[in-house]
Design a protein around this motif. Sequence first.
Motif, PDB file in Angstrom:
ATOM      1  N   ALA A  63      52.216  76.952  44.414  1.00  0.00           N
ATOM      2  CA  ALA A  63      53.820  76.130  44.077  1.00  0.00           C
ATOM      3  C   ALA A  63      54.405  76.959  45.243  1.00  0.00           C
ATOM      4  N   ILE A  64      54.660  78.546  44.997  1.00  0.00           N
ATOM      5  CA  ILE A  64      55.255  78.868  46.134  1.00  0.00           C
ATOM      6  C   ILE A  64      55.199  78.756  47.319  1.00  0.00           C
ATOM      7  N   LEU A  65      54.389  78.210  48.152  1.00  0.00           N
ATOM      8  CA  LEU A  65      53.720  78.014  49.527  1.00  0.00           C
ATOM      9  C   LEU A  65      54.177  76.767  49.492  1.00  0.00           C
ATOM     10  N   GLY A  66      54.361  75.708  48.584  1.00  0.00           N
ATOM     11  CA  GLY A  66      54.406  75.191  48.478  1.00  0.00           C
ATOM     12  C   GLY A  66      52.908  73.754  49.230  1.00  0.00           C
ATOM     13  N   ARG A  67      52.356  73.951  49.027  1.00  0.00           N
ATOM     14  CA  ARG A  67      50.853  73.654  48.289  1.00  0.00           C
ATOM     15  C   ARG A  67      50.401  72.691  47.314  1.00  0.00           C
ATOM     16  N   ARG A  68      49.987  71.663  47.673  1.00  0.00           N
ATOM     17  CA  ARG A  68      49.270  70.823  46.494  1.00  0.00           C
ATOM     18  C   ARG A  68      48.436  71.284  45.770  1.00  0.00           C
ATOM     19  N   SER A  69      48.031  71.097  44.656  1.00  0.00           N
ATOM     20  CA  SER A  69      46.951  72.001  43.888  1.00  0.00           C
ATOM     21  C   SER A  69      46.135  70.671  43.591  1.00  0.00           C
ATOM     22  N   THR A  70      45.191  71.067  43.492  1.00  0.00           N
ATOM     23  CA  THR A  70      43.548  70.172  43.338  1.00  0.00           C
ATOM     24  C   THR A  70      43.536  69.734  42.218  1.00  0.00           C
ATOM     25  N   PRO A  71      42.748  68.436  41.571  1.00  0.00           N
ATOM     26  CA  PRO A  71      42.830  68.949  39.655  1.00  0.00           C
ATOM     27  C   PRO A  71      41.840  70.138  39.597  1.00  0.00           C
ATOM     28  N   GLU A  72      41.114  70.778  40.189  1.00  0.00           N
ATOM     29  CA  GLU A  72      40.391  71.562  39.926  1.00  0.00           C
ATOM     30  C   GLU A  72      41.261  72.853  39.937  1.00  0.00           C
ATOM     31  N   GLU A  73      42.191  73.052  41.467  1.00  0.00           N
ATOM     32  CA  GLU A  73      43.099  74.229  41.075  1.00  0.00           C
ATOM     33  C   GLU A  73      43.499  74.107  39.861  1.00  0.00           C
ATOM     34  N   GLU A  74      44.056  72.865  39.526  1.00  0.00           N
ATOM     35  CA  GLU A  74      45.599  72.663  38.081  1.00  0.00           C
ATOM     36  C   GLU A  74      44.337  73.086  37.070  1.00  0.00           C
ATOM     37  N   ALA A  75      42.970  73.079  37.137  1.00  0.00           N
ATOM     38  CA  ALA A  75      42.639  73.187  35.939  1.00  0.00           C
ATOM     39  C   ALA A  75      42.632  74.982  35.947  1.00  0.00           C
ATOM     40  N   TYR A  76      42.139  75.489  36.783  1.00  0.00           N
ATOM     41  CA  TYR A  76      42.313  76.663  37.203  1.00  0.00           C
ATOM     42  C   TYR A  76      42.953  77.559  37.031  1.00  0.00           C
ATOM     43  N   LEU A  77      44.021  76.888  37.316  1.00  0.00           N
ATOM     44  CA  LEU A  77      45.587  77.370  37.116  1.00  0.00           C
ATOM     45  C   LEU A  77      45.931  77.728  35.732  1.00  0.00           C
ATOM     46  N   GLU A  78      45.574  76.350  34.791  1.00  0.00           N
ATOM     47  CA  GLU A  78      45.906  76.316  33.776  1.00  0.00           C
ATOM     48  C   GLU A  78      45.484  77.588  33.071  1.00  0.00           C
ATOM     49  N   LYS A  79      44.077  78.467  33.062  1.00  0.00           N
ATOM     50  CA  LYS A  79      43.952  78.696  32.066  1.00  0.00           C
ATOM     51  C   LYS A  79      44.475  80.520  32.578  1.00  0.00           C
ATOM     52  N   GLY A  80      44.700  80.252  34.148  1.00  0.00           N
ATOM     53  CA  GLY A  80      45.485  81.918  33.764  1.00  0.00           C
ATOM     54  C   GLY A  80      44.640  83.440  33.710  1.00  0.00           C
ATOM     55  N   ALA A  81      43.861  83.023  33.873  1.00  0.00           N
ATOM     56  CA  ALA A  81      42.996  84.317  34.221  1.00  0.00           C
ATOM     57  C   ALA A  81      43.262  84.797  35.244  1.00  0.00           C
ATOM     58  N   PHE A  82      43.826  85.119  36.039  1.00  0.00           N
ATOM     59  CA  PHE A  82      43.570  85.008  38.326  1.00  0.00           C
ATOM     60  C   PHE A  82      42.570  86.677  38.061  1.00  0.00           C
ATOM     61  N   PRO A  83      42.319  86.914  38.739  1.00  0.00           N
ATOM     62  CA  PRO A  83      41.248  87.956  39.063  1.00  0.00           C
ATOM     63  C   PRO A  83      42.003  89.031  39.900  1.00  0.00           C
ATOM     64  N   HIS A  84      43.196  88.861  40.488  1.00  0.00           N
ATOM     65  CA  HIS A  84      44.160  90.342  41.251  1.00  0.00           C
ATOM     66  C   HIS A  84      44.984  90.528  40.115  1.00  0.00           C
ATOM     67  N   GLN A  85      45.027  90.162  38.732  1.00  0.00           N
ATOM     68  CA  GLN A  85      45.461  90.521  37.592  1.00  0.00           C
ATOM     69  C   GLN A  85      44.647  91.564  36.998  1.00  0.00           C
ATOM     70  N   ARG A  86      43.814  91.915  37.414  1.00  0.00           N
ATOM     71  CA  ARG A  86      42.720  92.647  36.422  1.00  0.00           C
ATOM     72  C   ARG A  86      42.518  93.968  36.353  1.00  0.00           C
ATOM     73  N   VAL A  87      42.820  94.617  37.564  1.00  0.00           N
ATOM     74  CA  VAL A  87      43.142  96.089  38.178  1.00  0.00           C
ATOM     75  C   VAL A  87      42.852  97.164  36.719  1.00  0.00           C
ATOM     76  N   PHE A  88      41.592  96.861  37.165  1.00  0.00           N
ATOM     77  CA  PHE A  88      41.227  98.040  35.759  1.00  0.00           C
ATOM     78  C   PHE A  88      41.130  97.884  34.295  1.00  0.00           C
ATOM     79  N   ARG A  89      41.254  96.785  33.914  1.00  0.00           N
ATOM     80  CA  ARG A  89      41.370  96.574  32.502  1.00  0.00           C
ATOM     81  C   ARG A  89      40.274  95.334  32.028  1.00  0.00           C
ATOM     82  N   GLY A  90      38.867  96.226  33.395  1.00  0.00           N
ATOM     83  CA  GLY A  90      37.764  95.622  32.815  1.00  0.00           C
ATOM     84  C   GLY A  90      37.095  94.104  33.537  1.00  0.00           C
TER      85      GLY A  90
END
Length: 220
Positions: A193-220
């Motif tokens: 979204a920030i880069l102005g890229r269109r998400s694929t349906p698969e990406e939209e499903a992934y984004l909807e979950k909100g479970a992003f690996p880059h946010q899991r630093v030392f969280r198991g």
Amino acid sequence: MGDDITDSNDARQIGEVLDFWFPEGRALDIDPDRHAELWRWRMHGGADGAIAARFGPLTERGAAGGLDHWSATPEGRLALIVVLDQFPRSLWRGSARAWAQDTEALAQAEAGLDNGDWTALGLSWFQITFTQPLGHAEGPEHLARIDRLIALRRDIATRAPAPLRPLYASLVDQAGQVRRIIASFGRHPHRNAILGRRSTPEEEAYLEKGAFPHQRVFRG
């Protein structure tokens, strides 16, 4: 050294960057809970205000190539990677500029891996930060870079002080999760979204979950 500043100013600024980004310093007996707390502070926005206040102009100079000469030493290259790869994510959070330096940070990391700078740093937390651009920078050969990152993190986890090994082992798993995202989509969908890229349906499903690996630093 260039950039019309003196060698002593370079050394001072490199030291300031490293002292700020690594409050644990070089002590190998740091408490694991404190160490994890500092990583969360670094990775999840806790440092944003201080970076803007203390390192805004320095980050601008680094982004413009004005600090490239810092790569003459291992610690200078590490500080440069922090300025290119980490500080922009705080200073320009929520804008395309946050990731605009990723390619240059990657070039610095790969050069330092190849010339021995990474090995010379020794400390686990220094080495992890040094290699983060391998997972961050999108583009060709991204999967191969993440495979290299996973191997390096395994090595770091093996050599880390015993009380800290579970923390560093969790970063191996985190890199594996990032690999699965890149293998699936070829990019980091959370940037679309920030880069102005269109998400694929698969990406939209992934984004909807909100479970992003880059946010899991030392969280198991």
